[in-house]
Design an enzyme around this catalytic site. Sequence first.
Site, PDB file in Angstrom:
ATOM      1  N   CYS A  99       0.883  -1.183   0.000  1.00  0.00           N
ATOM      2  CA  CYS A  99       0.000   0.000   0.000  1.00  0.00           C
ATOM      3  C   CYS A  99       0.915   1.227   0.000  1.00  0.00           C
ATOM      4  CB  CYS A  99      -0.911  -0.001   1.219  1.00  0.00           C
ATOM      5  SG  CYS A  99      -1.775  -1.567   1.512  1.00  0.00           S
ATOM      6  N   ALA A 100       1.492   1.552  -1.153  1.00  0.00           N
ATOM      7  CA  ALA A 100       2.700   2.375  -1.199  1.00  0.00           C
ATOM      8  C   ALA A 100       2.501   3.886  -1.178  1.00  0.00           C
ATOM      9  CB  ALA A 100       3.522   2.000  -2.439  1.00  0.00           C
ATOM     10  N   ALA A 101       1.363   4.400  -1.659  1.00  0.00           N
ATOM     11  CA  ALA A 101       1.199   5.858  -1.729  1.00  0.00           C
ATOM     12  C   ALA A 101       1.119   6.451  -0.317  1.00  0.00           C
ATOM     13  CB  ALA A 101      -0.060   6.203  -2.527  1.00  0.00           C
ATOM     14  N   PRO A 102       1.643   7.663  -0.142  1.00  0.00           N
ATOM     15  CA  PRO A 102       2.181   8.592  -1.142  1.00  0.00           C
ATOM     16  C   PRO A 102       3.620   8.334  -1.572  1.00  0.00           C
ATOM     17  CG  PRO A 102       2.229   9.621   1.001  1.00  0.00           C
ATOM     18  CD  PRO A 102       1.540   8.314   1.195  1.00  0.00           C
ATOM     19  N   GLY A 104       6.484   7.770   0.694  1.00  0.00           N
ATOM     20  CA  GLY A 104       7.560   8.048   1.641  1.00  0.00           C
ATOM     21  C   GLY A 104       8.287   6.805   2.107  1.00  0.00           C
ATOM     22  N   GLU A 122      -0.413   0.452  -5.375  1.00  0.00           N
ATOM     23  CA  GLU A 122      -1.412   1.369  -4.819  1.00  0.00           C
ATOM     24  C   GLU A 122      -2.692   1.230  -5.618  1.00  0.00           C
ATOM     25  OE1 GLU A 122      -3.654   3.532  -2.776  1.00  0.00           O
ATOM     26  OE2 GLU A 122      -1.582   3.336  -2.049  1.00  0.00           O
ATOM     27  N   ASP A 153      -5.684  -4.245  -6.659  1.00  0.00           N
ATOM     28  CA  ASP A 153      -6.252  -4.373  -5.324  1.00  0.00           C
ATOM     29  C   ASP A 153      -5.254  -5.215  -4.522  1.00  0.00           C
ATOM     30  OD1 ASP A 153      -7.671  -5.318  -3.040  1.00  0.00           O
ATOM     31  OD2 ASP A 153      -9.575  -5.006  -4.083  1.00  0.00           O
ATOM     32  N   CYS A 225      -1.068   3.958  11.311  1.00  0.00           N
ATOM     33  CA  CYS A 225      -0.844   5.208  12.047  1.00  0.00           C
ATOM     34  C   CYS A 225      -2.055   5.517  12.929  1.00  0.00           C
ATOM     35  CB  CYS A 225      -0.515   6.362  11.107  1.00  0.00           C
ATOM     36  SG  CYS A 225      -1.670   6.587   9.746  1.00  0.00           S
TER      37      CYS A 225
END
Length: 303
Positions: A99-102, A104, A122, A153, A225
Amino acid sequence: MQDVLISPPLWQYAVLFNRFNYPFELEKDLQLRGYHTLQGSFPYYPKSMKCYLSQTPDRVPAERHQTGHLKKFYLLNAASLLPVLALELSDGENVLDLCAAPGGKSVALLQCAHPGYLLCNEYDSLRVRWLRQTLESFIPQPLINVIKVSELDGRDIGDAQPETFDKVLVDAPCSNDRSWLLSSDSQKAAWRIHQRSSLPVLQGDLLRSGIQALRPGGILVYSTCTLSKAENQDVISKILNSNSNIMPVDISGIAKICSRDFTFAPTDQKCSLLVIPQKGKAWGPMYIAKLRKKNHEYTKIVT
């Protein structure tokens, strides 16, 4: 803790240097301003990664994106580096950022090692554009050639590429406590309350997909997070209880080693950490759990 989360003036920003366009002058300036590196406190910190932290809410102005120009640094919540560091990357490994975006954490992964192959996935089309721009801003062309951006997905990647990756990062969609507490939109708040109840199901599905994509003996790190136990410890407990080929990796010692820079809350799991924001250490919230996939030979012996 809540006072920090709802007060952006108290937030701190770490400065992750880009080793492909190293900011020597900025390094001197940060040292003069009292910044220190994260490097000294972490047990398996790669020499190629350098990140500076301040104990005050100081912020370096962000660089603008310019096509063809590599940025020199990335501003981030320092706790965001812990999932990346927990992967213990080595050169030549095949790596999946599910789940790479954005972007960082993908940038941080590439500060640690030169992968043989990095798949940055993503699902959200708008966030994919953001991800591509981030990679273009930080990564030189020769290295871009070993990176692929996909828009699958995440729940389908395990079926599409089973046992392909040495390391997998599942930085899962979560209820994101900072944006949750700052939002004044009642409709958005009601939607988030509804979403919170369904997120653990999605997170579990993403984790299972990541496990399927992981080669035997490989390492997977799960992160969010949020402070939500339902999205953190409960998700990991369900995975461990339902997967005989997955074992927890003890990372509890990191809390003591990193206490200079981070405040940790107990999770009652040796395989996980929970960073909570406090004044002067306004990093997090960030939950990190580390798992290993058993080798086939080991699984046969156990069963």
